[in-house]
Design a protein around this motif. Structure first.
Motif, PDB file in Angstrom:
ATOM      1  N   LYS A  61       0.837  -1.203   0.000  1.00 16.69           N
ATOM      2  CA  LYS A  61       0.000   0.000   0.000  1.00 16.69           C
ATOM      3  C   LYS A  61       0.873   1.255   0.000  1.00 16.69           C
ATOM      4  N   LEU A  62       1.940   1.241   0.798  1.00 16.81           N
ATOM      5  CA  LEU A  62       2.854   2.386   0.874  1.00 16.81           C
ATOM      6  C   LEU A  62       3.535   2.602  -0.475  1.00 16.81           C
ATOM      7  N   GLU A  63       4.026   1.524  -1.061  1.00 16.82           N
ATOM      8  CA  GLU A  63       4.717   1.617  -2.340  1.00 16.82           C
ATOM      9  C   GLU A  63       3.777   2.129  -3.439  1.00 16.82           C
ATOM     10  N   LYS A  64       2.546   1.615  -3.448  1.00 17.59           N
ATOM     11  CA  LYS A  64       1.560   2.058  -4.442  1.00 17.59           C
ATOM     12  C   LYS A  64       1.286   3.558  -4.291  1.00 17.59           C
ATOM     13  N   MET A  65       1.118   4.021  -3.055  1.00 20.31           N
ATOM     14  CA  MET A  65       0.865   5.436  -2.813  1.00 20.31           C
ATOM     15  C   MET A  65       2.049   6.281  -3.271  1.00 20.31           C
ATOM     16  N   MET A  66       3.259   5.861  -2.928  1.00 15.31           N
ATOM     17  CA  MET A  66       4.448   6.652  -3.255  1.00 15.31           C
ATOM     18  C   MET A  66       4.681   6.740  -4.764  1.00 15.31           C
ATOM     19  N   ASN A  67       4.280   5.711  -5.496  1.00 14.67           N
ATOM     20  CA  ASN A  67       4.507   5.692  -6.950  1.00 14.67           C
ATOM     21  C   ASN A  67       3.312   6.193  -7.751  1.00 14.67           C
ATOM     22  N   SER A  68       2.248   6.568  -7.078  1.00 13.91           N
ATOM     23  CA  SER A  68       1.031   7.006  -7.756  1.00 13.91           C
ATOM     24  C   SER A  68       0.984   8.528  -7.850  1.00 13.91           C
ATOM     25  N   GLU A  69       0.429   9.003  -8.947  1.00 21.57           N
ATOM     26  CA  GLU A  69       0.238  10.443  -9.095  1.00 21.57           C
ATOM     27  C   GLU A  69      -1.140  10.878  -8.631  1.00 21.57           C
ATOM     28  N   ASP A  70      -2.022   9.910  -8.352  1.00 19.51           N
ATOM     29  CA  ASP A  70      -3.380  10.279  -7.947  1.00 19.51           C
ATOM     30  C   ASP A  70      -3.834   9.631  -6.641  1.00 19.51           C
ATOM     31  N   GLN A  71      -2.961   8.881  -5.988  1.00 17.98           N
ATOM     32  CA  GLN A  71      -3.283   8.338  -4.669  1.00 17.98           C
ATOM     33  C   GLN A  71      -2.378   9.008  -3.654  1.00 17.98           C
ATOM     34  N   TYR A  72      -2.987   9.678  -2.684  1.00 19.25           N
ATOM     35  CA  TYR A  72      -2.212  10.467  -1.734  1.00 19.25           C
ATOM     36  C   TYR A  72      -2.265   9.922  -0.310  1.00 19.25           C
ATOM     37  N   SER A  73      -3.059   8.862  -0.093  1.00 23.00           N
ATOM     38  CA  SER A  73      -3.158   8.333   1.261  1.00 23.00           C
ATOM     39  C   SER A  73      -3.666   6.900   1.222  1.00 23.00           C
ATOM     40  N   PHE A  74      -3.538   6.230   2.355  1.00 25.81           N
ATOM     41  CA  PHE A  74      -4.151   4.910   2.536  1.00 25.81           C
ATOM     42  C   PHE A  74      -4.360   4.673   4.017  1.00 25.81           C
ATOM     43  N   ASP A  75      -5.239   3.729   4.310  1.00 29.43           N
ATOM     44  CA  ASP A  75      -5.506   3.307   5.683  1.00 29.43           C
ATOM     45  C   ASP A  75      -5.113   1.849   5.826  1.00 29.43           C
ATOM     46  N   ALA A  76      -4.642   1.500   6.999  1.00 26.17           N
ATOM     47  CA  ALA A  76      -4.254   0.121   7.292  1.00 26.17           C
ATOM     48  C   ALA A  76      -4.477  -0.126   8.778  1.00 26.17           C
ATOM     49  N   ALA A  77      -4.248  -1.350   9.180  1.00 27.71           N
ATOM     50  CA  ALA A  77      -4.337  -1.719  10.588  1.00 27.71           C
ATOM     51  C   ALA A  77      -3.120  -2.560  10.925  1.00 27.71           C
ATOM     52  N   MET A  78      -2.734  -2.511  12.171  1.00 32.47           N
ATOM     53  CA  MET A  78      -1.609  -3.326  12.626  1.00 32.47           C
ATOM     54  C   MET A  78      -1.845  -3.731  14.072  1.00 32.47           C
ATOM     55  N   GLN A  79      -1.177  -4.779  14.478  1.00 32.56           N
ATOM     56  CA  GLN A  79      -1.259  -5.235  15.858  1.00 32.56           C
ATOM     57  C   GLN A  79       0.148  -5.546  16.325  1.00 32.56           C
ATOM     58  N   MET A  80       0.484  -5.089  17.519  1.00 31.42           N
ATOM     59  CA  MET A  80       1.827  -5.305  18.043  1.00 31.42           C
ATOM     60  C   MET A  80       1.767  -5.589  19.536  1.00 31.42           C
ATOM     61  N   GLU A  81       2.821  -6.176  20.037  1.00 34.66           N
ATOM     62  CA  GLU A  81       2.923  -6.444  21.475  1.00 34.66           C
ATOM     63  C   GLU A  81       3.542  -5.233  22.161  1.00 34.66           C
ATOM     64  N   THR A  82       2.939  -4.837  23.276  1.00 36.84           N
ATOM     65  CA  THR A  82       3.449  -3.727  24.076  1.00 36.84           C
ATOM     66  C   THR A  82       3.685  -4.233  25.488  1.00 36.84           C
ATOM     67  N   ARG A  83       4.079  -3.341  26.386  1.00 38.21           N
ATOM     68  CA  ARG A  83       4.290  -3.729  27.794  1.00 38.21           C
ATOM     69  C   ARG A  83       2.999  -4.219  28.433  1.00 38.21           C
ATOM     70  N   GLU A  84       1.872  -3.661  27.975  1.00 38.39           N
ATOM     71  CA  GLU A  84       0.567  -4.015  28.555  1.00 38.39           C
ATOM     72  C   GLU A  84      -0.084  -5.203  27.860  1.00 38.39           C
ATOM     73  N   GLY A  85       0.530  -5.717  26.815  1.00 29.67           N
ATOM     74  CA  GLY A  85      -0.053  -6.829  26.055  1.00 29.67           C
ATOM     75  C   GLY A  85      -0.236  -6.435  24.597  1.00 29.67           C
ATOM     76  N   SER A  86      -1.118  -7.144  23.922  1.00 29.65           N
ATOM     77  CA  SER A  86      -1.346  -6.908  22.509  1.00 29.65           C
ATOM     78  C   SER A  86      -2.097  -5.593  22.295  1.00 29.65           C
ATOM     79  N   GLN A  87      -1.721  -4.857  21.264  1.00 36.00           N
ATOM     80  CA  GLN A  87      -2.352  -3.564  20.978  1.00 36.00           C
ATOM     81  C   GLN A  87      -2.615  -3.444  19.485  1.00 36.00           C
ATOM     82  N   ARG A  88      -3.845  -3.098  19.129  1.00 33.98           N
ATOM     83  CA  ARG A  88      -4.188  -2.821  17.735  1.00 33.98           C
ATOM     84  C   ARG A  88      -4.062  -1.317  17.491  1.00 33.98           C
ATOM     85  N   LEU A  89      -3.682  -0.966  16.264  1.00 35.06           N
ATOM     86  CA  LEU A  89      -3.588   0.442  15.881  1.00 35.06           C
ATOM     87  C   LEU A  89      -4.184   0.646  14.491  1.00 35.06           C
TER      88      LEU A  89
END
Length: 140
Positions: A61-89
């Protein structure tokens, strides 16, 4: 490299940040209960952003946005482990004339109960209705 961003995200989440704003080669900001705070000691590079995108599977998604002349943004989701446990962003990335910016918003793993939100009784009555549409607006 993306590990710098990962550590920064983990620290920001531990500080109860509601929003995390990263800009390539610019100061980053976090929104904590006390307000918007600049984090001057983290300078994110394009390589850092690409490494993070690869690690959390949104590089295409990042690569597509960076190489596109008409796409300026994208949304995504990620999940990672933190000190408090699993966290979605939630991730919103966009390009500017000065480079890539990424905004992260922590999303709770456990959905809060109506009681834990300490909503007024009137709001609870609206939420418990079984028909109709309720639109609730306010500051975010």
């Amino acid at each position: 490299m993306g590990g710098n961003i990962r550590k920064f995200l983990i620290n920001a989440i531990a500080m109860k940040a509601s929003d995390i704003h990263l800009k390539v080669e610019r100061p980053s900001y976090i929104r904590v209960p006390a307000g918007l705070t600049m984090v001057a000691d983290l300078l994110v590079t394009q390589e850092d952003v690409e490494d993070l995108a690869r690690e959390f599977k949104f590089y295409k998604k990042l690569e597509k946005m960076m190489n596109s002349e008409d796409q300026y943004s994208f949304d995504a989701a990620m999940q990672m482990e933190t000190r408090e446990g699993s966290q979605r962003l939630r991730v919103h990335a966009f390009k500017t004339l000065k480079g890539v910016c990424m905004n992260f918003r922590p999303i709770p793993i456990n959905i809060p109960t109506v009681e834990s939100l300490k909503l007024p009784k009137e709001m609870i009555n609206v939420v418990n209705r079984t028909s109709g549409v309720a639109i609730i607006c306010g500051a975010t």
